[in-house]
Design a protein around this motif. Structure first.
Motif, PDB file in Angstrom:
ATOM      1  N   LYS A 120       0.824  -1.215   0.000  1.00  0.00           N
ATOM      2  CA  LYS A 120       0.000   0.000   0.000  1.00  0.00           C
ATOM      3  C   LYS A 120       0.859   1.267   0.000  1.00  0.00           C
ATOM      4  N   VAL A 121       2.059   1.200   0.581  1.00  0.00           N
ATOM      5  CA  VAL A 121       2.919   2.388   0.620  1.00  0.00           C
ATOM      6  C   VAL A 121       3.999   2.362  -0.468  1.00  0.00           C
ATOM      7  N   LEU A 122       4.050   1.293  -1.239  1.00  0.00           N
ATOM      8  CA  LEU A 122       5.068   1.169  -2.291  1.00  0.00           C
ATOM      9  C   LEU A 122       4.523   1.464  -3.682  1.00  0.00           C
ATOM     10  N   ILE A 123       3.308   1.936  -3.764  1.00  0.00           N
ATOM     11  CA  ILE A 123       2.615   2.129  -5.033  1.00  0.00           C
ATOM     12  C   ILE A 123       3.365   3.063  -5.982  1.00  0.00           C
ATOM     13  N   ASP A 124       4.146   4.012  -5.452  1.00  0.00           N
ATOM     14  CA  ASP A 124       4.860   4.925  -6.353  1.00  0.00           C
ATOM     15  C   ASP A 124       6.297   4.495  -6.630  1.00  0.00           C
ATOM     16  N   GLY A 125       6.616   3.248  -6.310  1.00  0.00           N
ATOM     17  CA  GLY A 125       7.868   2.662  -6.789  1.00  0.00           C
ATOM     18  C   GLY A 125       7.703   2.280  -8.259  1.00  0.00           C
ATOM     19  N   ASP A 126       8.698   1.649  -8.828  1.00  0.00           N
ATOM     20  CA  ASP A 126       8.627   1.248 -10.236  1.00  0.00           C
ATOM     21  C   ASP A 126       7.378   0.392 -10.483  1.00  0.00           C
ATOM     22  N   HIS A 127       6.627   0.749 -11.514  1.00  0.00           N
ATOM     23  CA  HIS A 127       5.356   0.068 -11.799  1.00  0.00           C
ATOM     24  C   HIS A 127       5.554  -1.414 -12.131  1.00  0.00           C
ATOM     25  N   THR A 128       6.554  -1.721 -12.923  1.00  0.00           N
ATOM     26  CA  THR A 128       6.809  -3.118 -13.305  1.00  0.00           C
ATOM     27  C   THR A 128       7.100  -3.970 -12.069  1.00  0.00           C
ATOM     28  N   LEU A 129       7.938  -3.465 -11.177  1.00  0.00           N
ATOM     29  CA  LEU A 129       8.252  -4.211  -9.958  1.00  0.00           C
ATOM     30  C   LEU A 129       7.050  -4.259  -9.018  1.00  0.00           C
TER      31      LEU A 129
END
Length: 183
Positions: free
Chosen positions: A159-168
């Protein structure tokens, strides 16, 4: 050196190799919990996953170093004194759990760590996604009992990693979703 970590960088191979050597030396006596293999294999896998989605040398170097503060007692200042950039050291710092065993039970500590990571940069979150991918595969395979706790934590962490790399993000979410689909 490339033959050990298999990451070739067109502009900053020296920094990639340096980060690998630094991490390898810091984790030298450590082994992976479930497999007994050298611990460095995990940071190498995380760095390879990160390198598959970005050529940002800071991110790749930080991926090699992502466990070095909490697992090896290395301080941020030591990373900078060793020659890593402030940006790389700050990425590693953002990836380091802030909770301590004295902060309460595991659920509370993971909530503290999740709130801290929520404020991290998208680049740090990309590295954390790679870490989640690497660790989840191993834990699901080797410790089915702990996987129940771990995967519930990762479901919340996503939920807090949503703005990391989309593919990952999609890869990590698929691992979590597949885990819950197989229960």
């Amino acid at each position: 050196m490339i033959e050990e970590h298999k990451i070739k960088h067109s502009r900053s191979q020296g920094l990639i190799d340096f980060a690998y050597r630094f991490a390898k030396e810091a984790h030298e006596s450590q082994v992976r919990k479930y497999t007994g293999e050298p611990y460095i294999n995990h940071p190498v896998e995380v760095a390879q996953i990160v390198a598959s989605v970005t050529d940002d040398v800071r991110a790749i170097a930080a991926a090699f170093l992502h466990d070095i503060i909490e697992d090896c007692g290395v301080k941020v200042k030591q990373l900078i004194d060793a020659g890593f950039s402030f940006d790389t050291a700050m990425l590693v710092n953002q990836l380091t759990d802030i909770s301590l065993p004295t902060d309460g039970n595991r659920k509370f500590r993971k909530e503290l760590d999740r709130r801290y990571l929520a404020r991290a940069t998208p680049l740090a979150k990309t590295i954390k996604l790679a870490d989640l991918i690497s660790n989840s595969k191993s834990i699901i395979k080797h410790d089915k009992k702990f996987a129940k706790t771990y995967m519930a934590e990762k479901r919340e962490l996503l939920k807090v990693l949503i703005d990391g790399d989309h593919t990952l993000y999609v890869r990590a979410k698929n691992i979590v979703d597949d885990y819950y689909g197989e229960l």
